[in-house]
Design an enzyme around this catalytic site. Structure first.
Site, PDB file in Angstrom:
ATOM      1  N   TYR A 136      12.670  -0.606  -2.614  1.00  0.00           N
ATOM      2  CA  TYR A 136      12.266   0.797  -2.730  1.00  0.00           C
ATOM      3  C   TYR A 136      13.478   1.653  -3.067  1.00  0.00           C
ATOM      4  O   TYR A 136      14.609   1.329  -2.686  1.00  0.00           O
ATOM      5  CB  TYR A 136      11.688   1.314  -1.411  1.00  0.00           C
TER       6      TYR A 136
ATOM      7  N   ASP B 158       1.809   5.067  -0.022  1.00  0.00           N
ATOM      8  CA  ASP B 158       1.093   6.215   0.540  1.00  0.00           C
ATOM      9  C   ASP B 158       0.788   7.275  -0.521  1.00  0.00           C
ATOM     10  O   ASP B 158       1.290   7.217  -1.634  1.00  0.00           O
ATOM     11  CB  ASP B 158       1.962   6.873   1.631  1.00  0.00           C
TER      12      ASP B 158
ATOM     13  N   ARG C  53       0.850  -1.188   0.000  1.00  0.00           N
ATOM     14  CA  ARG C  53       0.000   0.000   0.000  1.00  0.00           C
ATOM     15  C   ARG C  53       0.876   1.224   0.000  1.00  0.00           C
ATOM     16  O   ARG C  53       1.238   1.723   1.064  1.00  0.00           O
ATOM     17  CB  ARG C  53      -0.867   0.033   1.252  1.00  0.00           C
TER      18      ARG C  53
ATOM     19  N   ARG D 219      10.436   6.257   4.444  1.00  0.00           N
ATOM     20  CA  ARG D 219      10.558   7.706   4.603  1.00  0.00           C
ATOM     21  C   ARG D 219      11.060   8.091   5.989  1.00  0.00           C
ATOM     22  O   ARG D 219      11.806   9.068   6.134  1.00  0.00           O
ATOM     23  CB  ARG D 219       9.233   8.390   4.315  1.00  0.00           C
TER      24      ARG D 219
END
Lengths: 249, 249
Positions: free
Chosen positions: A113, A55, A53, A199
């Site tokens: 990522y 963001d 999921r 993040r």
């Protein structure tokens, strides 16, 4: 009765104008757009399940999703038809028929990522959508040194909470920096990630890069398992889900 | 009476939402935004002259402009104040006080443009703003071979008309291709360019890359000095003005 076939999809999107991947009523989401496109082809609603999921504002080059559909034609025809129904900022890069027990999220063995930083005295309009701007100089060597502490199995409670109160132990396989000119890329690969984990890690690494925190201090935050530590906020646009891996079956 | 000082500015912009650089009534333009920003600081209208009139949707990393302003403070203060008044898709990268006879356009000795292609069966959402998508395979070696014919002094009438009926002779110093993965970059440097010249060249080179035209055929088009030849249309978003050079004075 026609038998439905399970399909694995690789999806790329520019997340700028979406409230994340996961469907939400009355909000633009990637999943919502994908399902609307499929519905226009299949004539009925088809649920699309994503591997991760992402963001609000986060991009993906290699998000993976699965769904079940009755389809008699070549799968390349489905890919073309679906792409024709999708907005320009979402594209189906590949479709593949898979076993019925394939699950985009639960079958995934690891995720990769990338976080992109742009360093410069002035924000770059051409990098604004896909990189986080750091105005003050950053020491990439120090950030890379701190990032090495991430590798291995750790309780990452300091960098996010799990979605449903599950445990916060994750395995990071790789956490490396690369730079060219004013661009800095941070690539991280793990078995799975907590919400906002990349993040939160990146924001804390920027603090290391700007000497507001030492690499040892970064390690102590990781070991503290406490999410209450000061850090820079980094923009969602710098983050991109590059790839989801599955064990060969 | 305070003496005005001539300033050279290096400007970066994402041209996506602008009708080109040059000011036009009732249309969003880069020059219009730059002048509105300066006016908010100086309290009166200041004309900003650009080195090149980029078209609708074309980007710049290193557009150059000049203007005259009475300014008592350090020039870095002016840069910060101006950036604060500009939209996020335009940034002043550098300001420098120059001689009164400096002219962004007429003093320029050469310009460098980059055109970016993305090749793939499906358009890439993450490259959509800054690259032109070519669906069919392209042969970069053939394109590079054709591009070599551009180098030197030629009448480029086949690739555009001059703004005011001037002559169409230009000098190209460099025209090279580079590729990495699915991305292809075409870098061209010349003393000056006709309107739409880089895109017309690129569209014709794509025809060479897709074997609809041979490198020799490309050369014949160049020598024909006729603009009436079939070619692919390439998007403005693939084009970026990288740099404007000035002879040392």
């Amino acid at each position: 009765v026609e038998k439905a076939c399970r399909i694995k999809a690789i999806i790329e999107y520019d997340g700028s104008r979406y409230k994340g991947f996961q469907i939400q009523p009355h909000e633009p989401t990637v999943q919502g757009s994908l399902e609307r496109g499929l519905e226009a082809i299949a004539g009925r609603h088809i649920r699309v399940s994503g591997a991760g999921r992402t963001d609000t504002g986060v991009h993906a080059r290699g998000q993976v999703a699965h769904f079940d559909i009755c389809w008699r034609h070549p799968i390349s025809v489905l890919a073309r038809a679906w792409n024709a129904k999708l907005p320009d900022d979402i594209a189906v890069r590949d479709l593949e028929a898979v076993d019925d027990d394939f699950h985009a999220r639960f079958s995934a063995s690891s995720r990769e990522y990338r976080y992109t930083l742009y360093r410069g005295g002035v924000a770059s309009p051409l990098c604004a959508r896909n990189a986080h701007h750091v105005r003050r100089p950053v020491n990439v060597t120090a950030m890379a040194e701190a990032a090495r502490f991430l590798c291995g199995e750790h309780d990452f409670a300091a960098f996010g909470r799990p979605p449903h109160g599950e445990n916060t132990v994750r395995v990071v396989y790789r956490a490396v920096f690369r730079q060219s000119g004013d661009m800095i890329w941070f690539d991280i690969k793990g078995n799975a990630f907590l919400r906002r984990m990349v993040r939160l890690i990146m924001g804390t690494l920027v603090a290391v890069g700007q000497a507001r925190l030492t690499p040892q201090g970064f390690r102590e935050i990781l070991l503290s398992k406490e999410i209450n530590h000061p850090m820079a906020t980094v923009s969602p646009g710098g983050l991109c889900l590059m790839r989801v891996n599955y064990a060969r079956r």
